[in-house]
Every structure is written in C-alpha cells, then in structure tokens.
Design a protein around this motif. Structure first.
Motif, PDB file in Angstrom:
ATOM      1  N   UNK A  64       0.839  -1.206   0.000  1.00  0.00           N
ATOM      2  CA  UNK A  64       0.000   0.000   0.000  1.00  0.00           C
ATOM      3  C   UNK A  64       0.875   1.258   0.000  1.00  0.00           C
ATOM      4  N   UNK A  65       1.968   1.241   0.746  1.00  0.00           N
ATOM      5  CA  UNK A  65       2.868   2.401   0.803  1.00  0.00           C
ATOM      6  C   UNK A  65       3.517   2.684  -0.551  1.00  0.00           C
ATOM      7  N   UNK A  66       3.793   1.648  -1.327  1.00  0.00           N
ATOM      8  CA  UNK A  66       4.442   1.823  -2.638  1.00  0.00           C
ATOM      9  C   UNK A  66       3.466   1.773  -3.807  1.00  0.00           C
ATOM     10  N   UNK A  67       2.189   1.593  -3.525  1.00  0.00           N
ATOM     11  CA  UNK A  67       1.189   1.389  -4.570  1.00  0.00           C
ATOM     12  C   UNK A  67       1.185   2.487  -5.630  1.00  0.00           C
ATOM     13  N   UNK A  68       1.189   3.721  -5.228  1.00  0.00           N
ATOM     14  CA  UNK A  68       1.128   4.813  -6.209  1.00  0.00           C
ATOM     15  C   UNK A  68       2.369   4.826  -7.086  1.00  0.00           C
ATOM     16  N   UNK A  69       3.539   4.628  -6.487  1.00  0.00           N
ATOM     17  CA  UNK A  69       4.779   4.600  -7.272  1.00  0.00           C
ATOM     18  C   UNK A  69       4.749   3.455  -8.282  1.00  0.00           C
ATOM     19  N   UNK A  70       4.320   2.288  -7.852  1.00  0.00           N
ATOM     20  CA  UNK A  70       4.230   1.132  -8.750  1.00  0.00           C
ATOM     21  C   UNK A  70       3.241   1.400  -9.887  1.00  0.00           C
ATOM     22  N   UNK A  71       2.094   1.975  -9.540  1.00  0.00           N
ATOM     23  CA  UNK A  71       1.076   2.289 -10.552  1.00  0.00           C
ATOM     24  C   UNK A  71       1.605   3.330 -11.545  1.00  0.00           C
ATOM     25  N   UNK A  72       2.294   4.336 -11.055  1.00  0.00           N
ATOM     26  CA  UNK A  72       2.821   5.378 -11.942  1.00  0.00           C
ATOM     27  C   UNK A  72       3.859   4.819 -12.910  1.00  0.00           C
ATOM     28  N   UNK A  73       4.670   3.860 -12.450  1.00  0.00           N
ATOM     29  CA  UNK A  73       5.627   3.215 -13.362  1.00  0.00           C
ATOM     30  C   UNK A  73       4.889   2.492 -14.487  1.00  0.00           C
TER      31      UNK A  73
ATOM     32  N   UNK B  77      -7.437  -1.410  -8.201  1.00  0.00           N
ATOM     33  CA  UNK B  77      -7.859  -0.219  -7.468  1.00  0.00           C
ATOM     34  C   UNK B  77      -6.836   0.891  -7.652  1.00  0.00           C
ATOM     35  N   UNK B  78      -7.338   2.103  -7.720  1.00  0.00           N
ATOM     36  CA  UNK B  78      -6.447   3.256  -7.831  1.00  0.00           C
ATOM     37  C   UNK B  78      -5.749   3.497  -6.494  1.00  0.00           C
ATOM     38  N   UNK B  79      -4.510   3.949  -6.556  1.00  0.00           N
ATOM     39  CA  UNK B  79      -3.855   4.366  -5.316  1.00  0.00           C
ATOM     40  C   UNK B  79      -4.422   5.706  -4.870  1.00  0.00           C
ATOM     41  N   UNK B  80      -3.941   6.222  -3.777  1.00  0.00           N
ATOM     42  CA  UNK B  80      -4.349   7.547  -3.321  1.00  0.00           C
ATOM     43  C   UNK B  80      -3.917   8.564  -4.380  1.00  0.00           C
ATOM     44  N   UNK B  81      -4.871   9.199  -5.038  1.00  0.00           N
ATOM     45  CA  UNK B  81      -4.580  10.117  -6.143  1.00  0.00           C
ATOM     46  C   UNK B  81      -4.598  11.576  -5.710  1.00  0.00           C
ATOM     47  N   UNK B  82      -4.565  11.850  -4.418  1.00  0.00           N
ATOM     48  CA  UNK B  82      -4.577  13.241  -3.959  1.00  0.00           C
ATOM     49  C   UNK B  82      -3.327  13.954  -4.472  1.00  0.00           C
TER      50      UNK B  82
END
Length: 198
Positions: free
Chosen positions: A123-132, A188-193
């Motif tokens: 969960x902590x790395x989810x946004x970074x992984x998704x952005x890659x 699921x989308x990561x936190x997109x704030x």
C-alpha cells in the motif's frame, strides 16, 4: 561447373578433417543441435513465465492485485473473454516481450529483498508502482490494451455518449492513449490526492 565441384569437394574435405578429435562438420552439427535445444528451453521458460499461474505464485501478487482483478470486467464478463496478468503487463511481440522481461528483473530484485512482501509495504508503494506502469503504457501507446481493444473496430453507436465522444476525438487524433482515461480499470487506484485531474 568443374570449379564449383572442386570447391564443394575442398569444402567437404575441410568439414571431414579432424580439428583435433572431431571433424569440423561434427562440431558444426553438434553446435546446431545444442542451439536448438537451448532455444527450445529458453522459449519454453519464457512462455511458462507468461502465465497467470506463474504471476500469482508470489503471494505479493496473489494477495494484493490479483484479488482486485477478480472484481473487474476484465476477469469475469458476459462474453467469457478474460484478460490474465500477462495480457496486460507483457507485450505479445517477441522483441517487446524480451525488453519487458529485462525490465522485470527489477521486480525479481524486489521479490528477493521483500520490497512489497506485506500488505502495508504494498500500500505504501502502490502509487509509485502504478505510476511506473502508467508511464510504460503511455510510452508504448497502450500496446497491451490494443491487443484486445482495436480502435478501428470500435462501434461508437454502442458506446455511451461520453465514451464515444472521447474515442472518436482524442484517440482518433492521437492526443491520448487508453491509459490516460482508464487508470484503475483492472486494479484499485492508489491515493490520487495531488494529481491534476483527479
């Protein structure tokens, strides 16, 4: 004709002449057979690593993203067509597939060192992984999406007004690609704030 025959005879003599213990022809044939065996083994291993079973053999994938995929239309739908992990994350063309496999070596490194071996780490790395992944799809014009979703065969009359408007303008002009609008379509989308437009 005589010159060609003499050349072939000389060549055959070289192939039959022992290099020390074996003839050059034997070594060439042996190398050819070894090459076929190597290529077959390499290709078999490559294809085995392109299966959903292989992808979810790691608990990190099985317990995090695969669970999410099961709730989407890409997993279960009225037509019975199902996308598995490699359909979206590994290109079908051989050269692109090999390049993606080389990129995946970083993911193996992460597996070995436990980068996302717990739900909290994931969960902590989810946004970074998704952005890659989004950047990869953006760079290749959503190649993996287009393996199944061919723009040329879309029937805009059967789409919603908003989808038809976007598909017939932005995509047709090359201003956008699938991933620009369809983030979170299979996971699921990561936190997109803090992300513009979300």
């Amino acid at each position: 004709m005589k010159a060609l025959f003499a050349l072939l005879k000389d060549y055959w003599g070289i192939l039959r002449r022992p290099s020390l213990y074996y003839s050059l022809g034997f070594l060439t044939l042996g190398g050819f057979i070894a090459g076929i065996i190597f290529w077959g083994g390499f290709n078999t291993a490559l294809e085995l690593s392109n299966t959903e079973k292989f992808c979810i053999s790691c608990h990190e994938m099985r317990d995090n993203v695969f669970v999410e995929l099961k709730d989407t239309i890409h997993y279960t739908n009225r037509s019975g067509v199902r996308a598995s992990c490699p359909d979206c994350h590994v290109p079908h063309e051989w050269t692109h597939k090999i390049a993606r496999k080389m990129q995946a070596s970083k993911e193996v490194w992460g597996k070995i060192f436990g980068t996302i071996d717990t739900r909290d780490k994931f969960v902590a790395l989810r946004r970074e992984l998704a952005e890659h992944e989004w950047a990869r799809l953006k760079a290749n014009d959503s190649r993996e999406c287009r393996n199944c979703h061919n723009f040329e065969f879309m029937d805009f009359t059967r789409q919603g007004k908003r989808a038809a408007a976007m598909h017939s303008t932005s995509l047709a002009k090359g201003e956008a690609t699938c991933i620009d609008c369809h983030k979170g379509i299979a996971h699921k989308l990561p936190d997109m704030s803090g992300v513009k437009g979300w």
